[in-house]
Design a protein around this motif. Sequence first.
Motif, PDB file in Angstrom:
ATOM      1  N   HIS A  80       0.838  -1.205   0.000  1.00 23.71           N
ATOM      2  CA  HIS A  80       0.000   0.000   0.000  1.00 23.71           C
ATOM      3  C   HIS A  80       0.875   1.258   0.000  1.00 23.71           C
ATOM      4  CE1 HIS A  80      -3.553   2.433   1.534  1.00 23.71           C
ATOM      5  NE2 HIS A  80      -2.554   3.165   1.989  1.00 23.71           N
ATOM      6  N   HIS A  84       1.514   4.355  -2.900  1.00 22.88           N
ATOM      7  CA  HIS A  84       1.536   5.819  -2.747  1.00 22.88           C
ATOM      8  C   HIS A  84       2.773   6.397  -3.434  1.00 22.88           C
ATOM      9  CE1 HIS A  84      -1.860   6.590  -0.201  1.00 22.88           C
ATOM     10  NE2 HIS A  84      -1.434   5.852   0.804  1.00 22.88           N
ATOM     11  N   THR A 118      -8.258   2.725   5.859  1.00 25.52           N
ATOM     12  CA  THR A 118      -7.061   1.966   5.518  1.00 25.52           C
ATOM     13  C   THR A 118      -6.057   1.891   6.651  1.00 25.52           C
ATOM     14  OG1 THR A 118      -5.930   3.905   4.669  1.00 25.52           O
ATOM     15  CG2 THR A 118      -7.244   2.655   3.103  1.00 25.52           C
ATOM     16  N   CYS A 120      -3.963   4.114   7.283  1.00 25.44           N
ATOM     17  CA  CYS A 120      -2.735   4.697   6.749  1.00 25.44           C
ATOM     18  C   CYS A 120      -2.578   6.112   7.281  1.00 25.44           C
ATOM     19  CB  CYS A 120      -2.801   4.722   5.223  1.00 25.44           C
ATOM     20  SG  CYS A 120      -1.439   5.582   4.444  1.00 25.44           S
ATOM     21  N   GLU A 129      -5.908   7.192  -1.252  1.00 31.58           N
ATOM     22  CA  GLU A 129      -5.999   5.989  -0.423  1.00 31.58           C
ATOM     23  C   GLU A 129      -6.585   4.828  -1.208  1.00 31.58           C
ATOM     24  OE1 GLU A 129      -4.596   5.348   2.337  1.00 31.58           O
ATOM     25  OE2 GLU A 129      -3.843   7.391   2.267  1.00 31.58           O
ATOM     26  N   ALA A 132      -3.975   3.525  -3.623  1.00 29.14           N
ATOM     27  CA  ALA A 132      -2.939   2.751  -2.929  1.00 29.14           C
ATOM     28  C   ALA A 132      -3.476   1.388  -2.511  1.00 29.14           C
ATOM     29  CB  ALA A 132      -2.421   3.524  -1.716  1.00 29.14           C
TER      30      ALA A 132
HETATM   31 ZN   LIG Z   1      -2.438   5.114   2.444  1.00 35.65          ZN
END
Ligand SMILES: [Zn+2]
Length: 163
Positions: A80, A84, A118, A120, A129, A132
């Motif tokens: 992931h 990005h 996520t 993240c 997001e 990714a």
């Molecule tokens: Zn992310």
Amino acid sequence: MPASRRVTRAVNEVLDLAPRRGEVSIARLVDAVAASRGRPIELKMADLPPGVCGQWRQYADYDAFLIQRGLPAGDRTLAHELGHLVMGHEGISVVEAARNTVELASSELIGYMLNQRTGCLGPSGEDAEQEAEDFGALLIYRLGRLPSDRSSIVQVRLGEAFG
Ligand SMILES: [Zn+2]
């Protein structure tokens, strides 16, 4: 949901960088991407705030992927974060990262920076997001279908032919 062409292209480009022999892991792909960019990528286990899976930090001359320590799906988070990076999203600059280290005790800030879906940590928007996530899922799917060692595949085929 099918991955967009942009995501598919990014996954293909990363897989093209994969070492031609031996097992291809996400970590080896990260190394290959770093080599092609001429900019190191450091992988670190870290104690991130609760609920956070991963974080991408941009330093002056290298990048760092921080993965939550003890995470069961570390490869997925790594894929992931790699998504990005290769798709040109924004990571957290080192100045911001340093400030966050001080302020991370504030749950409001965590809520602001953390994508709830996520896990993240980063300033990326919802679209980034999703990209990714799609990238990570597709990359891991495609990796699972790669022969782990291409030379052994030839031997299997020969064995089948003569068996
Ligand atoms: Zn992310």
